[in-house]
Design an enzyme around this catalytic site. Sequence first.
Site, mmCIF file in Angstrom:
data_model
loop_
_atom_site.group_PDB
_atom_site.id
_atom_site.type_symbol
_atom_site.label_atom_id
_atom_site.label_comp_id
_atom_site.label_asym_id
_atom_site.label_seq_id
_atom_site.Cartn_x
_atom_site.Cartn_y
_atom_site.Cartn_z
ATOM 1 N N SER A 1 0.894 -1.165 -0.012
ATOM 2 C CA SER A 1 0.127 0.104 0.044
ATOM 3 C C SER A 1 0.909 1.182 0.005
ATOM 4 O O SER A 1 1.556 1.341 -0.957
ATOM 5 C CB SER A 1 -0.880 0.145 1.271
ATOM 6 O OG SER A 1 -1.961 0.926 1.079
ATOM 7 N N ASP B 1 -10.594 -4.272 -4.871
ATOM 8 C CA ASP B 1 -10.394 -3.155 -4.082
ATOM 9 C C ASP B 1 -10.759 -2.003 -4.664
ATOM 10 O O ASP B 1 -10.876 -1.354 -5.688
ATOM 11 C CB ASP B 1 -8.560 -3.032 -4.493
ATOM 12 C CG ASP B 1 -8.113 -2.152 -3.432
ATOM 13 O OD1 ASP B 1 -8.676 -1.255 -2.780
ATOM 14 O OD2 ASP B 1 -6.928 -2.475 -2.910
ATOM 15 N N HIS C 1 -9.246 -4.132 -0.700
ATOM 16 C CA HIS C 1 -7.896 -3.879 0.012
ATOM 17 C C HIS C 1 -7.350 -4.391 1.222
ATOM 18 O O HIS C 1 -6.247 -4.316 1.596
ATOM 19 C CB HIS C 1 -8.156 -2.021 0.144
ATOM 20 C CG HIS C 1 -6.576 -1.511 0.163
ATOM 21 N ND1 HIS C 1 -5.835 -1.555 -0.650
ATOM 22 C CD2 HIS C 1 -6.079 -0.897 1.164
ATOM 23 C CE1 HIS C 1 -4.600 -0.581 -0.386
ATOM 24 N NE2 HIS C 1 -4.977 -0.436 0.972
#
Length: 339
Positions: A134, A206, A236
Site C-alpha cells: 500500500s 479493491d 484492499h
Amino acid sequence: MAAWIKDNDFVNEFLFAAPSPATFHQRSFPGDLFWLDDGQGGKFPSIFLCKEGASCCLMYLHGNAEDLGLSHDLLKAFRDFLNVHVIGVEYPGYGPVPGNPCEGGVNRHTRAAFNFVTQKLRIPPQRVIVFGRSVGTGPATNLVSLVNSSKKDVAALVLQSPYRSIKTLAKDLVGAIANVIMDRFDNEAAIPTCTSPTLIIHGRQDELISVKHASVLYDRCGAEAKCLEVIEGVDHNAFHALDHIIRPVLNFLHKLGCDRLPPLPITSFSVMKVLDEGKFLTPPDILEPRGHQGSEPGLLIRAIGTLLGKSGEWGLEDQDKPDLQNHRNVGGMRGQQGG
C-alpha cells in the site's frame, strides 16, 4: 525548497495515520528490535529476523495504519514460509518515536535500512527482496529505481496494492481538486527504471486503490521478469497472509531460482555481533514517546488514511497462528487467485 514544502504540508496528515497509541515500545521484541540512524541526528526502530541457511533477505515496508508491532507476526511468517532473513522498517512518527511522517523521511529510513543490510550485514543487493504494501509501495519502488539506476540489481521487487502516485490516487477520490496538492511517491514515474524482477499483487475488488493502478504499473514496469497477480474476491483489506501473499511470492521466487542460491553466511550470532558492536541495540532516550500522547486521527483523516491500508487484514486469525509459529500446514493453504 519544493521537497521541504512537500514534507511539511497538510497532505501528510491525511496520508499517514500511525496507530495511536503505538503497538510497541523501546523494549519490545528483545533480540529482534534495533535502532538505525535516521541521518538527521535521531534513531528509528527496525526489526531483523534471522533465518539461518536462507539465501535472501526480505525488506518489508508496511502499510499506512500499521506499525512494526502489528507487522511482527507477518514478518515471522515471511521468515518461516519463505525461508528468508527479514528486516522490517519503521517510518517517522510511527512506533514510540515522535516525528512527522512524510515522503522524504520514509525514503531516508528505507535507504538507511537497505544500507545496513548491504553494508553492515554485507548481504549483496541482488539477494535483497524489497516488499512494499500500500503506502509502502512508494518507498519500495523509489529504492529499487535508485538501485537499478546505479547499475545494480535486487533479487525482486514485490508490490502489494500499489498506486500510480498519491496525486493520481487523490484524483480518483475527489477529482480535479487534487491538482492543488504536490505529488509524492510517484510510482508511475519511477517504475520504468525498475529492471529487477517485479511481482505486483492486487485485490480485484479493491475500492480504495483500483486494480487499474496495478495494471498501469505492470505495463510501465521496466523489468523483463514481471508478474501481475490479481486476487479474485479480495478488496484492499481482506488479504489472507498465506493464500494471497506468501504463496504468490513463494512461486515467483521459485521461478527466479532464489531458493536454489547458496545460503548467505548470516547467522544469529553474526547478526547479534554486528548489532552489539555498532550499538544498534541501544534504544534512544525518548522523553515523551509518541504512543503516550495525542489521540486517534479525526474522522476525515481516518477515512482518507484508510485509503492506503489498514492493519488487521492479513488473515492471521487465531486458528492460523499455530501454523505460522510451528511451521506446519504449508501445503494446506487455502487459495483463490485469478488473472
